[in-house]
Design a protein around this motif. Structure first.
Motif, PDB file in Angstrom:
ATOM      1  N   CYS A   1       0.845  -1.190   0.000  1.00  0.00           N
ATOM      2  CA  CYS A   1       0.000   0.000   0.000  1.00  0.00           C
ATOM      3  C   CYS A   1       0.884   1.246   0.000  1.00  0.00           C
ATOM      4  CB  CYS A   1      -0.902  -0.022   1.236  1.00  0.00           C
ATOM      5  SG  CYS A   1      -1.993   1.406   1.346  1.00  0.00           S
TER       6      CYS A   1
ATOM      7  N   THR B   1     -12.732  -5.169  -5.489  1.00  0.00           N
ATOM      8  CA  THR B   1     -12.298  -4.195  -4.490  1.00  0.00           C
ATOM      9  C   THR B   1     -11.358  -4.869  -3.500  1.00  0.00           C
ATOM     10  OG1 THR B   1     -14.354  -2.946  -4.682  1.00  0.00           O
ATOM     11  CG2 THR B   1     -13.046  -2.585  -2.695  1.00  0.00           C
TER      12      THR B   1
ATOM     13  N   ILE C   1      -9.223  -4.238   0.065  1.00  0.00           N
ATOM     14  CA  ILE C   1      -9.119  -3.418   1.269  1.00  0.00           C
ATOM     15  C   ILE C   1      -7.740  -3.651   1.892  1.00  0.00           C
ATOM     16  CG2 ILE C   1     -10.121  -2.864   3.529  1.00  0.00           C
ATOM     17  CD1 ILE C   1     -12.065  -2.415   1.196  1.00  0.00           C
ATOM     18  N   CYS C   2      -6.972  -2.577   2.079  1.00  0.00           N
ATOM     19  CA  CYS C   2      -5.646  -2.676   2.693  1.00  0.00           C
ATOM     20  C   CYS C   2      -5.784  -3.227   4.114  1.00  0.00           C
ATOM     21  CB  CYS C   2      -4.978  -1.305   2.728  1.00  0.00           C
ATOM     22  SG  CYS C   2      -3.394  -1.299   3.608  1.00  0.00           S
TER      23      CYS C   2
ATOM     24  N   GLU D   1      -7.527  -0.044   6.043  1.00  0.00           N
ATOM     25  CA  GLU D   1      -8.833  -0.180   5.408  1.00  0.00           C
ATOM     26  C   GLU D   1      -9.097   0.756   4.232  1.00  0.00           C
ATOM     27  OE1 GLU D   1     -11.754  -0.138   8.526  1.00  0.00           O
ATOM     28  OE2 GLU D   1     -10.905  -1.918   9.458  1.00  0.00           O
ATOM     29  N   ARG D   2      -8.061   1.168   3.536  1.00  0.00           N
ATOM     30  CA  ARG D   2      -8.275   1.929   2.311  1.00  0.00           C
ATOM     31  C   ARG D   2      -8.701   0.961   1.213  1.00  0.00           C
ATOM     32  NH1 ARG D   2      -5.195   7.454   1.963  1.00  0.00           N
ATOM     33  NH2 ARG D   2      -5.234   7.929   4.168  1.00  0.00           N
ATOM     34  N   ALA D   3      -9.652   1.374   0.391  1.00  0.00           N
ATOM     35  CA  ALA D   3     -10.214   0.507  -0.643  1.00  0.00           C
ATOM     36  C   ALA D   3      -9.682   0.892  -2.021  1.00  0.00           C
ATOM     37  CB  ALA D   3     -11.736   0.607  -0.633  1.00  0.00           C
TER      38      ALA D   3
ATOM     39  N   ASP E   1      -9.650  -0.225  -6.306  1.00  0.00           N
ATOM     40  CA  ASP E   1     -10.268  -0.967  -7.400  1.00  0.00           C
ATOM     41  C   ASP E   1      -9.151  -1.707  -8.135  1.00  0.00           C
ATOM     42  OD1 ASP E   1     -11.308  -1.755  -9.921  1.00  0.00           O
ATOM     43  OD2 ASP E   1     -12.808  -0.177  -9.830  1.00  0.00           O
TER      44      ASP E   1
ATOM     45  N   GLU F   1      -8.045   4.498  -5.675  1.00  0.00           N
ATOM     46  CA  GLU F   1      -8.589   4.378  -4.326  1.00  0.00           C
ATOM     47  C   GLU F   1      -9.975   4.997  -4.294  1.00  0.00           C
ATOM     48  OE1 GLU F   1      -7.701   5.731   0.273  1.00  0.00           O
ATOM     49  OE2 GLU F   1      -6.291   6.310  -1.292  1.00  0.00           O
ATOM     50  N   ALA F   2     -10.901   4.335  -3.657  1.00  0.00           N
ATOM     51  CA  ALA F   2     -12.265   4.834  -3.555  1.00  0.00           C
ATOM     52  C   ALA F   2     -12.286   6.122  -2.737  1.00  0.00           C
ATOM     53  CB  ALA F   2     -13.162   3.788  -2.914  1.00  0.00           C
TER      54      ALA F   2
END
Length: 101
Positions: free
Chosen positions: A45, A61, A63-64, A68-70, A72, A78-79
């Motif tokens: 990340c 998707t 999730i780190c 918790e960074r999302a 695609d 990143e969302a």
């Protein structure tokens, strides 16, 4: 994708999980979705160097696992933020995963 590195059988990556590989001297993370698709990204990340292959995978998707960074997996975006991860072309041919870096 016609070229690429053969990293071995898809079966080595359980559906819904990711694994790290060294491909052409580059570390990458490869993900196998529950739908049978494969995606490849940078292994860490960009925020806290969390090991992305250990993240939670839902559809496309990721999730780190550290914060918790999302992201695609199709685009690396990143969302809801202006951050992204590197993505690489990946496909399955005759049961083996091929990645182009």
């Amino acid at each position: 994708m016609q070229d690429g590195y053969d990293i071995g059988p898809l079966a080595q990556i359980p559906p819904g999980e990711g694994r790290n590989f060294s491909v052409g001297g580059t570390r990458i993370a490869v993900f196998h979705t529950q739908q049978g698709e494969v995606y490849a990204t940078q292994p860490d990340c960009p925020h806290r160097r969390g090991p992305l292959a250990d993240g939670l995978l839902g559809g496309t998707t990721l999730i780190c696992p550290l914060h918790e960074r999302a992201f695609d997996l199709r685009t690396g975006e990143e969302a809801g933020a202006n951050c992204r991860i590197l993505t690489y072309s990946a496909e399955v041919r005759e049961g083996s995963v091929f990645v182009k870096v």
